[in-house]
Design an enzyme around this catalytic site. Structure first.
Site, PDB file in Angstrom:
ATOM      1  N   HIS A  61       0.814  -1.227   0.000  1.00 24.08           N
ATOM      2  CA  HIS A  61       0.000   0.000   0.000  1.00 24.08           C
ATOM      3  C   HIS A  61       0.846   1.276   0.000  1.00 24.08           C
ATOM      4  O   HIS A  61       0.477   2.273  -0.588  1.00 24.08           O
ATOM      5  CB  HIS A  61      -1.008  -0.008   1.167  1.00 24.08           C
ATOM      6  CG  HIS A  61      -0.402   0.086   2.533  1.00 24.08           C
ATOM      7  ND1 HIS A  61       0.166  -1.002   3.160  1.00 24.08           N
ATOM      8  CD2 HIS A  61      -0.267   1.131   3.387  1.00 24.08           C
ATOM      9  CE1 HIS A  61       0.610  -0.634   4.352  1.00 24.08           C
ATOM     10  NE2 HIS A  61       0.365   0.664   4.519  1.00 24.08           N
ATOM     11  N   LYS A  95       5.932   5.463  -1.471  1.00 17.52           N
ATOM     12  CA  LYS A  95       6.750   6.324  -0.609  1.00 17.52           C
ATOM     13  C   LYS A  95       8.228   6.267  -0.980  1.00 17.52           C
ATOM     14  O   LYS A  95       9.009   7.141  -0.591  1.00 17.52           O
ATOM     15  CB  LYS A  95       6.576   5.923   0.866  1.00 17.52           C
ATOM     16  CG  LYS A  95       5.281   6.447   1.468  1.00 17.52           C
ATOM     17  CD  LYS A  95       5.249   6.264   2.969  1.00 17.52           C
ATOM     18  CE  LYS A  95       3.955   6.793   3.567  1.00 17.52           C
ATOM     19  NZ  LYS A  95       3.794   6.330   4.956  1.00 17.52           N
ATOM     20  N   HIS A 120       2.370   9.902  -2.713  1.00 14.18           N
ATOM     21  CA  HIS A 120       2.879   8.525  -2.706  1.00 14.18           C
ATOM     22  C   HIS A 120       1.847   7.551  -3.270  1.00 14.18           C
ATOM     23  O   HIS A 120       2.184   6.497  -3.807  1.00 14.18           O
ATOM     24  CB  HIS A 120       3.348   8.101  -1.292  1.00 14.18           C
ATOM     25  CG  HIS A 120       2.243   7.735  -0.350  1.00 14.18           C
ATOM     26  ND1 HIS A 120       1.563   8.647   0.421  1.00 14.18           N
ATOM     27  CD2 HIS A 120       1.703   6.522  -0.035  1.00 14.18           C
ATOM     28  CE1 HIS A 120       0.654   8.019   1.159  1.00 14.18           C
ATOM     29  NE2 HIS A 120       0.723   6.722   0.901  1.00 14.18           N
TER      30      HIS A 120
END
Lengths: 360, 114
Positions: free
Chosen positions: A213, A217, A242
């Site tokens: 998920h 990032k 992100h």
């Protein structure tokens, strides 16, 4: 060991002898003069018997009962039955085949015909049995290689997702816990919402996808990702991206038809959307947000609340659950909250277990 | 000798020899035939007015006679089997003496050769 025994079940000695003479020397031969005897021999020697000659009309149990016994004990698949009968009438032939006989031979026996038919049937059965065995071996092999693939898949996904954690100096267990909570919630969802027809395999895929998920990032600069203080508005806007970066990375390996790809994409992109439409990046509202992303979203928030971070202490499990309910940490769909409630006990148990291992 | 027997009882020696290979074998089966109980069972069942048992016995005897290629006896046993199958018991009783006659001829001839 090759099976090489014929069983001849007929109450008339002459009939048995005639068949015996035909096969003497080629097969080991057992005889039964009534149905009861036939059943007893079948039970004792079923692994050696390669074919049964069966008379229908016999004292004590008749041929029909012998066949019933074979069906009930799963012998019909390995031991072919040739019915012995006196006359050829359509009714009796149909009946014999309905019962599961492989063939019928009529009295008087013609040795050449009986021999050939018997050989054919035995070969057919042996062939079938060996194909089935082969198939079973193949299935086992397939199952094992599937398991191996799954293991390497798991390994790769975990390795990939830990890259981000490693960089952001967060505890490496966050992703494992999100996976665990996602799985618990999805399992309850499956039971509560049978109309969605969620399968265990789909749950497994969603859980694996949940590990990725925050993969986007990786594209956030250190100055923002690792910044100890509060982010500026600009920095926060970058941080929010992100979700988009994650999707861009995935799009390089786009597999539109692939369920797993779809889950990964939806989770990466939509795990910060809010039920009231005030989330990011797309501001999706209500049930337009895919279920997998909704579930990961609540699992992510829940884990953030119950774990200690550099910048904050952890809340108690009870407080965390209450805060999620009260909308203090995002707005979730009523259906999802209902499911979250349903999963409460399992979540608490899993969380306590995690905290226990953290202490150790 | 065996061939003579088949002639005397109006049997089909050619078929018998093709089925049982040689005279020694046929002789073995002739002994089995004497030991077979289906004729006695048929006789008893007819006397007891038991149509079902009579049918089963006749059916068995028919198979045996066919296997032995006793054509003439086979034929009357087949007739009585069909009557019994159709539950025409009276008709079967009518035919039965013919069965007895043919059966006794066969038994007598067999006793001569074994």
């Amino acid at each position: 060991m090759k099976r090489n025994t014929l069983l001849i079940a007929d109450d008339v000695l002459i009939n048995r002898e005639l068949l015996k003479d035909i096969f003497e020397g080629k097969f080991n031969i057992l005889e039964a003069s009534n149905g009861e005897e036939a059943i007893q021999i079948l039970d004792e020697k079923k692994d050696e018997i390669v074919l049964l000659f069966l008379d229908l009309i016999m004292p004590k149990k008749d041929g029909l009962e012998v066949m019933k016994h074979m069906v009930l004990n799963g012998m019909m698949d390995t031991i072919p039955v040739i019915m012995i009968t006196g006359e050829a009438t359509v009714e009796s032939d149909v009946k014999a085949y309905e019962l599961g006989a492989s063939d019928i031979i009529y009295k008087p026996f013609e040795p050449a015909v009986v021999t050939r038919r018997t050989q054919n049937i035995i070969e057919l059965f042996e062939h079938r049995i060996s194909i089935e065995n082969e198939l079973e071996i193949r299935t086992q092999e397939l199952y094992e290689s599937k398991k191996k693939l799954e293991q390497s898949n798991d390994f790769l996904i975990n390795a990939l997702s830990s890259v981000v954690e490693f960089r952001s100096l967060e505890s490496g267990e966050h992703i494992q816990r999100v996976k665990k909570f996602t799985k618990i919630i999805l399992r309850h969802w499956k039971v509560l919402h049978t109309e969605d027809q969620l399968t265990d395999e789909q749950i497994e895929l969603m859980v694996n996808a949940s590990a990725l998920h925050d993969i986007g990032k990786i594209a956030i600069p250190d100055s923002i990702l690792l910044k100890p203080g509060k982010l500026t508005e600009e920095e926060y806007a970058e941080m929010k991206k992100h979700t988009i970066y994650g999707c861009k990375m995935l799009e390089n390996f786009k597999q539109e038809e692939n369920e797993f790809y779809r889950y990964c994409y939806n989770i990466c992109r939509y795990h910060h959307e809010r039920y009231d439409g005030r989330g990011y990046p797309d501001g999706l509202k209500g049930d337009a947000i895919p279920i997998c992303a909704q579930v990961v979203s609540v699992a992510d928030v829940y884990d953030a609340l119950v774990s200690k971070r550099v910048y904050k202490n952890s809340f108690t499990i009870e407080d965390a659950i209450r805060m999620i309910h009260d909308g203090e940490c995002g707005i979730f769909s009523p259906k999802l909250l209902e499911c979250f409630d349903d999963a409460k006990e399992d979540l608490i148990e899993a969380t306590e277990k995690e905290q226990q291992t953290m202490k150790e | 000798m065996i061939k003579q027997l088949y002639q005397n009882i109006e049997g089909d020696y050619e078929t018998a020899i093709s089925r049982m290979q040689n005279d020694e074998r046929i002789q073995k089966y002739l002994k089995f035939f004497l030991a077979d109980e289906s004729y006695m069972q048929l006789k008893n069942a007819i006397e007891m007015n038991d149509c079902d048992s009579a049918f089963r016995a006749a059916h068995t005897l028919k198979g045996v006679c066919q296997n032995m290629a006793f054509s003439s006896l086979s034929k009357v046993v087949e007739e009585i089997t069909e009557e019994l199958r159709a539950k025409n018991f009276e008709k079967a009783v009518e035919i039965f003496p013919e069965v007895v006659e043919k059966y006794e001829i066969v038994v007598n001839e067999i006793k001569k050769v074994i």
